[in-house]
Write an enzyme that holds these catalytic residues in place. Structure first.
Site, short mmCIF file in Angstrom:
data_model
loop_
_atom_site.label_atom_id
_atom_site.label_comp_id
_atom_site.label_asym_id
_atom_site.label_seq_id
_atom_site.Cartn_x
_atom_site.Cartn_y
_atom_site.Cartn_z
N GLU A 1 1.06 3.15 -4.10
CA GLU A 1 0.27 2.53 -3.02
C GLU A 1 1.03 2.64 -1.70
O GLU A 1 1.20 1.67 -0.97
CB GLU A 1 0.00 1.06 -3.37
CG GLU A 1 -0.66 0.89 -4.73
CD GLU A 1 -0.94 -0.55 -5.11
OE1 GLU A 1 -0.47 -1.45 -4.41
OE2 GLU A 1 -1.65 -0.78 -6.11
N CYS B 1 -5.40 -9.12 -5.56
CA CYS B 1 -4.74 -9.60 -4.35
C CYS B 1 -5.66 -9.55 -3.13
O CYS B 1 -5.56 -10.40 -2.24
CB CYS B 1 -3.47 -8.78 -4.10
SG CYS B 1 -3.73 -6.99 -4.07
#
Length: 644
Positions: free
Chosen positions: A319, A415
């Site tokens: 990521e 998240c």
């Protein structure tokens, strides 16, 4: 400084969060909904059966029996939900919402250990490994989100219950971390507490929290072997017999001390959370070394690793950031949380210096990637925010499993949804700022509020019209002493008109007033055609369109399939539209030529190059943040540009 956003565009989102997102996420966290929880990418190790986040706290508190489920950082979903609920309550008091918050606060209090420790995975499954696997444990990351929730809850309700929980936890952390003999001389693998400690300082006035934040920042990367040494010590002590994995230090931004880091590398969210904390510490301590270190990271991101939509993070692997000018459109990451972190970073940099670039980045990421992360029903969300989508590739290409053509109901790693809710309910913190000399208006949205400046309290009311032309009016009342006011002149505006006795300074219109007055700025809002740096290979010969703060895209529903065959042939014009799902907005209408796949290509993959046949077609571009709300189909931001 008390600012209330009255803008109808943003009130739509805060109402959506209050009425839909917060109750929906409450039910998800309590496992009350029968929904499909998506994996954010193809990975069998991602837990996606349920949230279990509330139950984890109940088990840690001794209220239930069972095992921990979910990621090591599952607690943070609850804390971010609580922060968004508190922010929403501050905007509009609601007894039902207060009861929901009280239930969670009581649960957190009950789950906390006597020494202040609180992290449900380690409390339930591995108490012997508390603070012993910092490369992955997220203990301080979760502590940071707990602190931020506590601050928001205190500001909204006046209750110090969670402030006391947070300070008790911070005392526990101080007892275990530090340069002293026998303490842990390192930081959490995921930065967050560094940022949160600043928020705790702001409501308590305790400078020790700023000092602790700075220590956590500056200890990172001092010993590149820190995480591996921890794991080796665990083996030697017989408390963890797992093999020691390879730890990618760049992923954690732990490959060098922060003052030596020249470029943005590794996990994008961690990087911008760290950099935001660096900028906050720099502003409080007037620490130019810290500011310059943050500035280097900022410049590398914005000048070389930043998407036109405000996204960051070029690869699914880690990521993460990759290298300069590597900005793929259909395999990027552009995590919603990363853009939220960039918003934090930009606002923190404004505390050090007023530079219009920070405000421009705040606006670009806010109006595009951040709100793209949620559907208009408040119950579906993007983890990644692509700039080009082919649904078949998302389904069949393992390298693009993270590129979703529609927003899922929830994620195994959840998240982003609560992060969105807590951010969009606190936008009043980003609109203006004030220093010893002046008041600055950074974002062009309707708001009202009071600001202290030059030993006086002035009332501000801003109204903004971004329809056919742009117009900003700022009513200033309560002026008894001269006051300077700076209103940002947006980069997407043209031919600005305002009073002759005013001037332009660093991208802002400067007004000096001695009495109550209404300041006015008018400007044109042309359709902009952006081109990328020549070294961005993916966008050679392409343009991206923008009008106002909105980047635009093509979607299959309006333009048919095979969007990659289109070449723009004329500059589009703005046209007001109304849609039963998308609402009222300005679309861009233009002309293009589209390559025709004729019979010569039947059963042929390659043939000698000749001039390709094409047809003239009309195009409709919609604001990027609105895509994927009506149907599943292709989407594209960058389009080939032909001769007009």
């Amino acid at each position: 400084m008390a600012i209330t956003i009255t803008d109808s565009f943003w009130q739509r989102y805060t109402d959506l969060i209050r009425n839909e997102m917060i109750p929906y996420q409450w039910d998800v966290l309590h496992d009350n909904l029968d929904i499909f929880i998506d994996k954010e990418r193809d990975d069998p190790g991602i837990p996606s059966e349920k949230s279990h986040a509330i139950d984890n706290l109940k088990i840690a508190a001794g209220q239930k029996e069972g095992s921990h489920y979910g990621w090591l950082f599952q607690d943070s979903d609850v804390y971010k939900w609580l922060e968004s609920a508190a922010n929403s309550y501050a905007l509009k008091q609601d007894d039902k919402l207060l009861d929901m918050m009280d239930e969670v606060v009581a649960l957190i209090e009950d789950a906390q250990e006597d020494d202040g420790y609180l992290s449900t995975y380690y409390q339930i499954e591995a108490p012997e490994l508390r603070f012993r696997r910092l490369f992955e444990s997220h203990e301080l990351y979760c502590a940071g989100h707990l602190i931020e929730a506590a601050v928001a809850h205190y500001k909204a309700t006046g209750s110090e219950r969670l402030i006391k929980v947070s300070e008790k936890f911070v005392e526990c952390i101080k007892n275990h971390f530090g340069p002293e003999e026998g303490k842990i001389n390192g930081a959490d693998g995921h930065q967050e507490i560094e940022w949160a400690l600043i928020k705790l300082y702001e409501v308590t006035g305790k400078e020790e929290y700023v000092d602790l934040s700075k220590w956590f920042l500056e200890i990172r990367g001092q010993d590149p072997d820190f995480y591996s040494k921890q794991l080796l010590e665990n083996k030697e002590k017989g408390i963890d017999d797992r093999s020691i994995p390879h730890i990618n230090l760049k992923y954690h931004q732990a490959h060098q001390p922060i003052h030596e880091q020249e470029e943005a590398v590794g996990h994008a969210v961690r990087l911008v959370y760290m950099a935001a904390a660096m900028a906050e510490v720099a502003a409080i301590h007037k620490d130019d070394k810290m500011f310059q270190s943050a500035k280097r990271l900022w410049d590398n991101i914005i000048k070389k690793r930043f998407y036109i939509t405000g996204g960051i993070g070029s690869t699914v692997h880690g990521e993460a950031f990759t290298f300069d000018y590597d900005l793929p459109n259909d395999s990027m990451y552009c995590e919603t949380c990363a853009s939220i972190g960039l918003l934090f970073f930009a606002r923190a940099m404004l505390k050090n210096e007023v530079d219009v670039e920070y405000a421009e980045v705040m606006e670009r990421t806010l109006y595009n990637t951040i709100i793209s992360g949620m559907a208009l029903d408040g119950k579906h969300f993007f983890y990644t925010n692509p700039l080009e989508v082919n649904p078949e590739a998302s389904q069949k290409d393992p390298g693009k499993s993270h590129v979703k053509p529609t927003r899922p109901s929830w994620f195994g790693c959840a998240c982003c949804p609560p992060n969105l809710a807590r951010t969009l309910t606190s936008l009043n913190k980003y609109v203006t700022s004030v220093d010893e000399e002046a008041i600055y208006v950074h974002l062009l949205m309707d708001f009202e509020g009071e600001i202290e400046s030059n030993n006086q309290t002035v009332s501000l009311t801003q109204t903004v019209d971004l329809s056919d032309r742009g117009k900003v009016e700022l009513s200033v009342k309560g002026v008894t002493e001269p006051v300077k006011i700076y209103i940002r002149l947006p980069e997407w505006g043209d031919m600005f008109y305002f009073e002759n006795n005013s001037s332009v300074k660093d991208g802002y219109a400067e007004f000096i007033i001695n009495e109550d007055k209404t300041l006015s700025i008018e400007f044109e809002m042309p359709v902009l055609m952006w081109q990328a740096h020549p070294l961005v290979r993916q966008n050679k010969g392409k343009v991206a369109l923008q009008r106002g703060p909105y980047v635009y895209c093509l979607v299959e529903e309006d333009n048919g399939p095979h969007l990659h065959l289109l070449t723009l042939t004329e500059k589009p014009v703005a046209e007001e539209m109304s849609d039963s799902v998308l609402g009222d907005f300005f679309a861009l209408k233009g002309k293009a030529k589209k390559i025709k796949s004729d019979d010569s290509w039947k059963n042929v993959l390659y043939q000698q190059a000749e001039k390709e046949p094409f047809e003239e077609v009309s195009l409709t571009f919609i604001p990027y943040h609105l895509w994927a709300n009506r149907s599943v189909g292709e989407m594209m931001v960058w389009i080939d540009k032909g001769e007009e």
